[in-house]
Design a protein around this motif. Structure first.
Motif, short mmCIF file in Angstrom:
data_model
loop_
_atom_site.label_atom_id
_atom_site.label_comp_id
_atom_site.label_asym_id
_atom_site.label_seq_id
_atom_site.Cartn_x
_atom_site.Cartn_y
_atom_site.Cartn_z
N GLY A 195 0.80 -1.21 0.00
CA GLY A 195 0.00 0.00 0.00
C GLY A 195 0.83 1.26 0.00
N ALA A 196 0.70 2.05 1.08
CA ALA A 196 1.46 3.29 1.20
C ALA A 196 1.48 3.71 2.66
CB ALA A 196 0.83 4.41 0.36
N MET A 197 2.65 4.17 3.11
CA MET A 197 2.80 4.78 4.43
C MET A 197 2.93 6.29 4.20
SD MET A 197 5.65 4.06 7.41
CE MET A 197 6.99 4.88 6.53
N VAL A 198 2.00 7.06 4.75
CA VAL A 198 1.91 8.49 4.42
C VAL A 198 2.30 9.31 5.65
CG1 VAL A 198 0.44 10.30 3.52
CG2 VAL A 198 0.12 7.94 2.76
N VAL A 199 3.49 9.92 5.57
CA VAL A 199 4.08 10.65 6.70
C VAL A 199 4.76 11.90 6.14
CG1 VAL A 199 4.35 8.76 8.35
CG2 VAL A 199 6.00 8.99 6.50
N ASN A 200 4.36 13.09 6.58
CA ASN A 200 4.69 14.31 5.86
C ASN A 200 5.76 15.21 6.47
OD1 ASN A 200 2.56 13.68 4.07
ND2 ASN A 200 1.10 14.73 5.39
N GLU A 201 6.09 15.07 7.72
CA GLU A 201 6.91 16.09 8.37
C GLU A 201 8.30 16.21 7.74
OE1 GLU A 201 7.78 17.60 12.92
OE2 GLU A 201 7.90 15.45 12.51
N PRO A 202 8.78 17.45 7.42
CA PRO A 202 8.03 18.69 7.56
C PRO A 202 7.28 19.15 6.32
CG PRO A 202 10.32 19.20 7.18
CD PRO A 202 10.21 17.70 7.19
N ASP A 203 7.68 18.72 5.10
CA ASP A 203 7.04 19.30 3.91
C ASP A 203 6.71 18.25 2.86
OD1 ASP A 203 9.63 18.79 3.01
OD2 ASP A 203 9.72 20.56 1.75
N GLY A 204 6.22 17.09 3.30
CA GLY A 204 5.91 16.01 2.37
C GLY A 204 4.47 15.97 1.89
N THR A 268 -2.95 6.49 4.98
CA THR A 268 -2.12 5.29 4.87
C THR A 268 -2.96 4.09 4.41
OG1 THR A 268 -0.48 6.08 6.44
CG2 THR A 268 -0.69 3.70 6.19
N VAL A 269 -2.38 3.28 3.53
CA VAL A 269 -3.08 2.15 2.91
C VAL A 269 -2.28 0.88 3.14
CG1 VAL A 269 -3.91 1.19 0.72
CG2 VAL A 269 -4.02 3.67 1.12
N GLY A 270 -2.98 -0.20 3.47
CA GLY A 270 -2.29 -1.47 3.65
C GLY A 270 -3.23 -2.59 4.03
N ASP A 271 -2.64 -3.68 4.50
CA ASP A 271 -3.42 -4.85 4.93
C ASP A 271 -3.67 -4.75 6.44
OD1 ASP A 271 -3.34 -5.90 2.33
OD2 ASP A 271 -1.41 -6.85 2.70
N PHE A 272 -4.42 -3.74 6.83
CA PHE A 272 -4.59 -3.43 8.24
C PHE A 272 -5.78 -4.15 8.86
CE2 PHE A 272 -2.39 0.39 6.63
CZ PHE A 272 -1.28 0.37 7.47
N VAL A 273 -5.62 -4.48 10.14
CA VAL A 273 -6.72 -4.98 10.96
C VAL A 273 -7.09 -3.86 11.92
CG1 VAL A 273 -7.45 -6.70 12.63
CG2 VAL A 273 -5.89 -7.36 10.78
N LEU A 274 -8.35 -3.41 11.84
CA LEU A 274 -8.82 -2.31 12.67
C LEU A 274 -9.43 -2.81 13.96
CD1 LEU A 274 -10.60 -0.08 10.00
CD2 LEU A 274 -8.42 0.38 11.10
#
Length: 505
Positions: A195-204, A268-274
């Motif tokens: 999927g995708a790990m989405v983490v922006n600090e500081p300017d992403g 964030t996107v992936g094979d997550f269990v909520l």
């Protein structure tokens, strides 16, 4: 962001966009209640382009001027890598941005990198694509010499009066990869095998949506994230209804109704269990753990996340009520050693341990509710989060505050680490160990100087006065001076800025 204790891990030296300064002369949007207001002809000289940067000393062309974003509605469609060995995905999006002009605007900019715009509408009217940067009408994407897209500039016809609202709809798409800052650290929309790990600090943030990427421009968000059936998409805030599936694609909707700086957003996107549990007063705590987190890592993660309600209660007793509508965690199975205080739902890579969880929780007060006005003030985030680690360890009986302060001083004594001015560390040192450890040590010394009552009253006053906003080191000093009745110029100079070891408390 979490720093391993007393280990120097520099991160995030952002590219200076000085080469674009002469080119980025355009950018804006427009209207009152969705309808642009035509200006009298003799008002023309009052209309100017919104600034193509926020003016932050470290990232002068991150963020933009001339408007205040009120809400981002992001409709994203994401295809993860077809081949896990080739970490590329495809992202398309429709960003509906509601804003208010803060000056009379003829044009404005959004930050957007690596993605191509296909259409722009301002208050329901299509805007033509222009090949001339700086045109009063039309939109264009400004690129640097390496052909990387940095800015979306939009000319406004009719122009937009200060105080009026406008809604801009931007359609865009592109291939995603694993963006790197100049130090080689990952950030932004980081493509993973599942999927995708989405983490922006500081300017992403501009790597995945058009944005005014300035911490001072906080907004609310809606996320509609469509992914292949079987994948889970997790964002900030709370889920808005149940996910819906059609023709092999599932749409997950999340709403973040608290004010949020763009660097704290995630999808964030992936094979997550909520899973979900309630904290104090029914606070929803929503955790997403990737199916790839197994064995000892899973055991440690579950043990740490089980402490979240207790941690929240502890910190509320010190600093006041938890500031947002929800909390929780996203634990990805990506191999990167990473943790970030994404608002209401911190992201952890590989494992979430107890120290890291309390660190990212502390940021919900110190960094998320009250954010730095400029990136040079990052110690106000990381120093406080590290200091809270110490408080929690003492509360749990695993360490004492004096002992941890002594260890911090020993770390700073080694290799003359006092030499760094943490109130202005420079872009190369935003996430270096001194910012964390000297920051926490300064707070310990401040408490010793002004006393427990004044220190805790000052902390609560700081959080109350600047909640949902931003502030500076000078603002923090002023709050603590008022709380203590003491003049603290010399103290803050010694403990933050000077290169010599200060007198110990």
């Amino acid at each position: 962001m979490m720093q391993q204790p007393f280990r120097q891990q520099p991160r995030s030296v952002r590219l200076r966009r000085t080469a674009l300064a002469a080119v980025l002369a355009v950018g804006s949007v427009g209207a009152m209640s969705g309808t642009a207001q035509a200006a009298p002809e003799n008002d023309g000289p009052h209309y100017t382009a919104g600034a193509p940067g926020s003016g932050d000393e470290y990232f002068p062309y991150a963020g933009n001027g001339g408007y205040d974003v009120l809400h981002y509605s992001l409709a994203l469609r994401y295809s993860p890598p077809a081949d896990p060995a080739v970490l590329q995905g495809h992202l398309s999006g429709v960003a509906t941005i509601t804003l208010r002009a803060t000056q009379d605007l003829q044009s404005l900019n959004f930050d957007l990198r690596g993605l191509g715009v296909t259409s722009v509408r301002v208050d329901g009217k299509d805007v033509e694509h222009s090949t001339a940067n700086g045109s009063d009408a039309g939109w264009s994407q400004v690129q640097d010499d390496a052909n990387r897209i940095w800015e979306l500039a939009i000319g406004l016809q009719p122009k937009l009066r200060a105080g009026h609202k406008s809604t801009i709809v931007i359609e865009y798409e592109g291939t995603t990869g694993r963006p790197l800052d100049p130090t080689g650290a990952l950030y932004g929309w980081v493509t993973t095998a599942d999927g995708a790990m989405v983490v922006n600090e500081p300017d992403g943030a501009p790597t995945w949506y058009p944005v005014n990427d300035d911490p001072e421009d906080k907004a609310t968000y809606t996320f509609r994230i469509t992914v292949p059936e079987g994948k889970t998409a997790v964002a900030n805030g709370l889920p808005a209804g149940r996910p819906t599936t059609k023709a092999g694609w599932t749409t997950w909707t999340w709403r973040a109704s608290d004010q949020m700086a763009s660097y704290l957003s995630t999808a964030t996107v992936g094979d997550f269990v909520l899973s979900e549990e309630d904290g104090a007063r029914g606070l929803p705590i929503i955790n997403a753990i990737d199916a790839g987190v197994t064995g000892a890592a899973l055991h440690e993660t579950k043990a740490a996340l089980a402490l979240q309600p207790k941690m929240i209660n502890f910190l509320e007793g010190l600093f006041g009520r938890y500031p947002f509508e929800a909390f929780g965690a996203i634990v990805d199975d990506d191999s990167v050693d990473y943790a970030l205080e994404t608002q209401t739902r911190p992201v952890y890579s590989g494992v979430a341990d107890e120290t890291t969880v309390v660190h990212e929780l502390a940021h919900q007060w110190f960094g998320d509710a009250v954010s730095p006005s400029d990136w040079q003030d990052i110690w106000l985030n990381e120093g406080w989060a590290t200091y809270v680690e110490w408080l929690w360890a003492e509360h749990q009986g695993t360490a004492t505050m004096p002992g941890q302060f002594t260890d911090a001083v020993a770390y700073l004594d080694a290799n003359n680490r006092w030499a760094l001015n943490i109130a202005d560390p420079g872009r190369d040192n935003l996430f270096t160990g001194q910012v964390y450890v000297r920051g926490a040590a300064a707070l310990y010394a401040l408490r010793a100087k002004i006393g427990d009552a004044a220190f805790l009253a000052g902390a609560r006053s700081w959080l109350s006065r600047y909640r949902d906003s931003t502030a500076t080191t000078e603002d923090f000093q002023a709050v603590m001076e008022k709380a203590s009745g003491q003049q603290l110029d010399a103290f803050f100079d010694d403990w933050l800025r000077q290169g010599d070891r200060p007198a110990m408390p």
